[in-house]
Scaffold this active site. Structure first.
Site, PDB file in Angstrom:
ATOM      1  CG  ASN A   1      -6.946  -1.268  -0.760  1.00 18.56           C
ATOM      2  OD1 ASN A   1      -5.993  -0.533  -1.579  1.00 18.56           O
ATOM      3  ND2 ASN A   1      -6.394  -0.992   1.018  1.00 18.56           N
TER       4      ASN A   1
ATOM      5  CB  CYS B   1      -0.929  -0.187   1.370  1.00 22.05           C
ATOM      6  SG  CYS B   1      -1.714  -1.006   1.003  1.00 22.05           S
TER       7      CYS B   1
ATOM      8  CG  HIS C   1      -3.372   3.220   0.429  1.00 16.47           C
ATOM      9  ND1 HIS C   1      -4.293   2.985  -0.753  1.00 16.47           N
ATOM     10  CD2 HIS C   1      -3.843   2.907   1.569  1.00 16.47           C
ATOM     11  CE1 HIS C   1      -4.174   1.482  -0.216  1.00 16.47           C
ATOM     12  NE2 HIS C   1      -3.993   0.915   0.838  1.00 16.47           N
TER      13      HIS C   1
HETATM   14  O1  UT7 Z   1      -4.435  -0.905   2.585  1.00 14.92           O
HETATM   15  C1  UT7 Z   1      -3.942  -1.252   3.615  1.00 14.92           C
HETATM   16  C2  UT7 Z   1      -4.476  -1.400   5.113  1.00 14.92           C
HETATM   17  N1  UT7 Z   1      -5.525  -2.122   4.960  1.00 14.92           N
HETATM   18  C3  UT7 Z   1      -6.013  -1.155   5.890  1.00 14.92           C
HETATM   19  O2  UT7 Z   1      -5.504  -0.220   6.475  1.00 14.92           O
HETATM   20  C4  UT7 Z   1      -7.600  -1.515   6.505  1.00 14.92           C
HETATM   21  C5  UT7 Z   1      -7.595  -1.683   8.053  1.00 14.92           C
HETATM   22  N2  UT7 Z   1      -8.815  -2.992   8.126  1.00 14.92           N
HETATM   23  C6  UT7 Z   1     -10.438  -2.324   7.563  1.00 14.92           C
HETATM   24  O3  UT7 Z   1     -10.084  -1.453   7.095  1.00 14.92           O
HETATM   25  C7  UT7 Z   1     -11.348  -2.872   8.362  1.00 14.92           C
HETATM   26  O4  UT7 Z   1     -10.478  -3.723   9.216  1.00 14.92           O
HETATM   27  C8  UT7 Z   1     -12.355  -3.570   7.524  1.00 14.92           C
HETATM   28  C9  UT7 Z   1     -12.865  -3.442   6.332  1.00 14.92           C
HETATM   29  C10 UT7 Z   1     -11.327  -5.096   7.070  1.00 14.92           C
HETATM   30  C11 UT7 Z   1     -13.185  -4.954   8.497  1.00 14.92           C
HETATM   31  O5  UT7 Z   1     -14.074  -4.057   8.923  1.00 14.92           O
HETATM   32  P1  UT7 Z   1     -14.357  -4.073  10.719  1.00 14.92           P
HETATM   33  O6  UT7 Z   1     -15.197  -3.203  10.828  1.00 14.92           O
HETATM   34  O7  UT7 Z   1     -12.266  -3.786  11.096  1.00 14.92           O
HETATM   35  O8  UT7 Z   1     -14.900  -5.933  10.114  1.00 14.92           O
HETATM   36  P2  UT7 Z   1     -14.464  -6.751  11.532  1.00 14.92           P
HETATM   37  O9  UT7 Z   1     -13.068  -7.195  10.875  1.00 14.92           O
HETATM   38  O10 UT7 Z   1     -14.564  -5.965  12.860  1.00 14.92           O
HETATM   39  O11 UT7 Z   1     -15.041  -7.572  11.015  1.00 14.92           O
HETATM   40  C12 UT7 Z   1     -16.695  -7.109  12.544  1.00 14.92           C
HETATM   41  C13 UT7 Z   1     -17.697  -8.435  11.837  1.00 14.92           C
HETATM   42  C14 UT7 Z   1     -17.125  -9.816  11.317  1.00 14.92           C
HETATM   43  O12 UT7 Z   1     -17.839 -10.803  12.176  1.00 14.92           O
HETATM   44  P3  UT7 Z   1     -18.676 -10.543  13.995  1.00 14.92           P
HETATM   45  O13 UT7 Z   1     -17.573 -12.023  14.095  1.00 14.92           O
HETATM   46  O14 UT7 Z   1     -19.258  -9.929  14.489  1.00 14.92           O
HETATM   47  O15 UT7 Z   1     -19.779 -11.584  13.725  1.00 14.92           O
HETATM   48  C15 UT7 Z   1     -17.455 -10.513  10.536  1.00 14.92           C
HETATM   49  O16 UT7 Z   1     -16.981 -11.691  10.571  1.00 14.92           O
HETATM   50  O17 UT7 Z   1     -18.357  -8.081  10.389  1.00 14.92           O
HETATM   51  C16 UT7 Z   1     -17.568 -10.081   9.614  1.00 14.92           C
HETATM   52  N3  UT7 Z   1     -17.170 -10.223   8.434  1.00 14.92           N
HETATM   53  C17 UT7 Z   1     -18.358  -9.796   6.817  1.00 14.92           C
HETATM   54  N4  UT7 Z   1     -19.636  -9.170   6.949  1.00 14.92           N
HETATM   55  C18 UT7 Z   1     -20.450  -9.004   6.237  1.00 14.92           C
HETATM   56  C19 UT7 Z   1     -16.409  -9.151   8.286  1.00 14.92           C
HETATM   57  N5  UT7 Z   1     -16.323  -9.364   6.958  1.00 14.92           N
HETATM   58  C20 UT7 Z   1     -17.622  -9.106   6.187  1.00 14.92           C
HETATM   59  C21 UT7 Z   1     -18.031  -8.800   5.140  1.00 14.92           C
HETATM   60  N6  UT7 Z   1     -18.990  -8.786   4.948  1.00 14.92           N
HETATM   61  N7  UT7 Z   1     -17.283  -8.864   4.106  1.00 14.92           N
END
Ligand code: UT7
Length: 334
Positions: free
Chosen positions: A291, A115, A261
C-alpha cells in the site's frame, strides 16, 4: 468552461525489494498471513543513502510523465503534490519539485488526504484547468513510508502493509472528448483517530519533533483500527464509484478499467464482486508494491497504461478510501 485530460503518466519505485519473508527478521509475522489477509507479496523500501525521498521520487515519476506528455518543466503552470510522508514537517514537497525540476516560480500545493490524496489532487487540478486559470498541471502522489514504520511485532498490523514509491500525471487543457468527466470527494472526520499518526502535532502541549522522540511512544507511528477501517472501506469504495457513474449516466459495466487505491487485495475483490465486474475491468498491483498510500493510484494507473490496459476512449475510474476518513472517485475518459 474548459476541460482537462491526462497527457502523460509516470511512476518510480525504489530498487530495494522487501519480501514478506524479509519482514520476519524484524517482527513475528509470516508470508502466509500477509498474503491471505492483504494479497501483498513484496514491497519496495528506500534504503538510507539511495537518494530517494518523497520529493525526489516524485520528481523521477514526474520527469517520465512530462516526457510522455511531450512537455518540459517550463511548460508546467502549477504543481499539486499529494503525500502523507513529506520530506519536511513544512514546507510541503510541491515546492521541492518546483526547485528540483527547474520549473518557473509557479504555484505548488500540497494535499494532505492520505490514501485519498491522489483522487483529491486530480479533482483540485481539474478545477484550475476548468476555470481557465492554468493549462498544464503536474499532479504527483509520492510516499516514503518505510522510515516511519514500527518494525516491531507491536506494529505488525500496519508495518507489513506500507511501501514506498511515486506516480505522476500531467493534466492538460483538453479540446476533445478525452477528459475528466467528474470528481467526487467526501470526508467523515469523526473517525480521524481510527487511522492516524498523532505525533508530531501542534496540540497543547505539543508533541514535538526529533529531540523528543521516544521509540516506545507509539503516537509517532501509524495506528490503524484495521477491522473498523476495512468495514468502512468496503462500503465507501462502491458508494464513491456508483456516485460517479450515476452522475454520468453510466453503470459498472461501462468501466473499462477501475483503478482502486491499493489498500488490500481483499477490499478490491469485495468491490469487484459487489459491482459485478470482470477481472479484466480492475487493476491490482498491491502484490508487488504494498500500500503506497497517495502514490498507489498513479502507480497503478501508469502501470496499467504501460501494459496496454488503457486505450484512447476508455472509461477509467479511480477510487480511494482512507485516513480522515476521506474517500472519493474520479471518472475519466481517456
Ligand atoms: O489504505 C488506507 C485504508 N486502509 C485499509 O483500508 C486497510 C483496512 N484493513 C485491513 O486491510 C485489515 O484489517 C488488515 C490487513 C490491516 C488486518 O487484517 P485483519 O484480517 O483485519 O486482521 P486483524 O487485525 O483482525 O488481526 C487478526 C490476527 C490477530 O491475532 P489474534 O488476535 O487473532 O490472535 C493479529 O494479532 O492476526 C494478527 N496479526 C498478524 N499476524 C501475523 C496482525 N498483523 C499480523 C501480521 N502477521 N503482520
Amino acid at each position: 468552461m474548459y476541460k482537462s485530460k491526462i497527457t502523460g503518466l509516470g511512476k518510480y519505485v525504489p530498487d530495494n525489494i522487501v519480501t514478506n519473508d524479509d519482514l520476519t527478521k524484524y517482527m513475528d509475522t509470516n508470508d502466509t498471513w500477509i498474503r491471505e489477509r492483504t494479497g501483498i507479496e513484496e514491497r519496495r523500501w528506500a534504503v538510507p543513502g539511495d537518494g530517494n525521498t518523497t520529493a525526489t521520487m516524485g520528481v523521477k515519476a514526474a520527469k517520465i510523465a512530462l516526457d510522455r506528455a511531450g512537455l518540459n518543466p517550463k511548460d508546467i503552470d502549477f504543481i499539486v503534490f499529494a503525500t502523507l510522508s513529506p520530506d519536511y514537517y513544512f514546507p510541503g514537497s510541491g515546492v521541492q519539485v518546483q526547485e528540483l525540476l527547474g520549473c518557473d516560480t509557479i504555484g505548488a500545493l500540497d494535499i494532505r488526504n492520505q490514501c485519498s490524496g491522489f483522487v483529491y489532487a486530480i479533482a483540485t487540478a481539474d478545477q484550475f484547468i476548468k476555470t481557465g486559470m492554468y493549462k498544464n498541471i503536474l499532479v504527483i502522489g509520492s510516499e516514503l513510508q518505510s522510515s516511519g514504520i514500527d518494525l516491531s511485532t507491536r506494529g505488525r498490523g500496519v508495518g507489513v502493509i506500507f511501501g514506498d514509491g511515486a506516480g505522476a500525471v500531467v493534466l492538460t487543457r483538453s479540446n476533445d472528448e478525452s477528459h475528466i468527466l467528474s470528481n467526487h470527494l467526501h470526508s467523515e472526520g469523526k473517525y480521524a483517530k481510527e487511522l492516524t499518526v498523532q505525533a508530531p502535532g501542534c496540540t497543547n502541549p505539543p508533541k514535538k519533533l526529533a529531540e523528543d522522540w521516544n521509540p516506545e511512544d507509539i503516537t509517532y507511528y501509524p495506528y490503524m483500527n484495521g477491522n473498523f477501517v476495512f468495514k468502512h472501506a468496503v462500503t465507501r469504495f462502491p458508494e464513491a464509484i456508483i456516485e460517479g457513474l450515476k452522475t454520468n449516466n453510466l453503470t459498472p459495466a461501462d468501466i473499462d478499467l477501475l483503478i482502486p487505491h491499493q489498500a488490500n487485495l481483499r477490499i478490491s475483490q469485495f468491490v469487484q464482486r459487489k459491482l459485478q465486474m470482470k477481472d479484466e475491468q480492475i487493476m491490482n498491483n498491491i502484490q508487488k508494491y504494498g500500500n503506497t498510500t497517495a502514490a498507489s493510484i498513479p502507480i497503478a494507473l501508469t502501470e496499467a497504461w504501460e501494459q496496454g490496459r488503457i486505450k484512447p476512449g476508455d472509461l477509467v475510474v479511480t477510487a480511494a478510501f482512507g485516513s480522515g476518513f476521506t474517500w472519493g472517485s474520479n471518472i475519466i475518459k481517456f
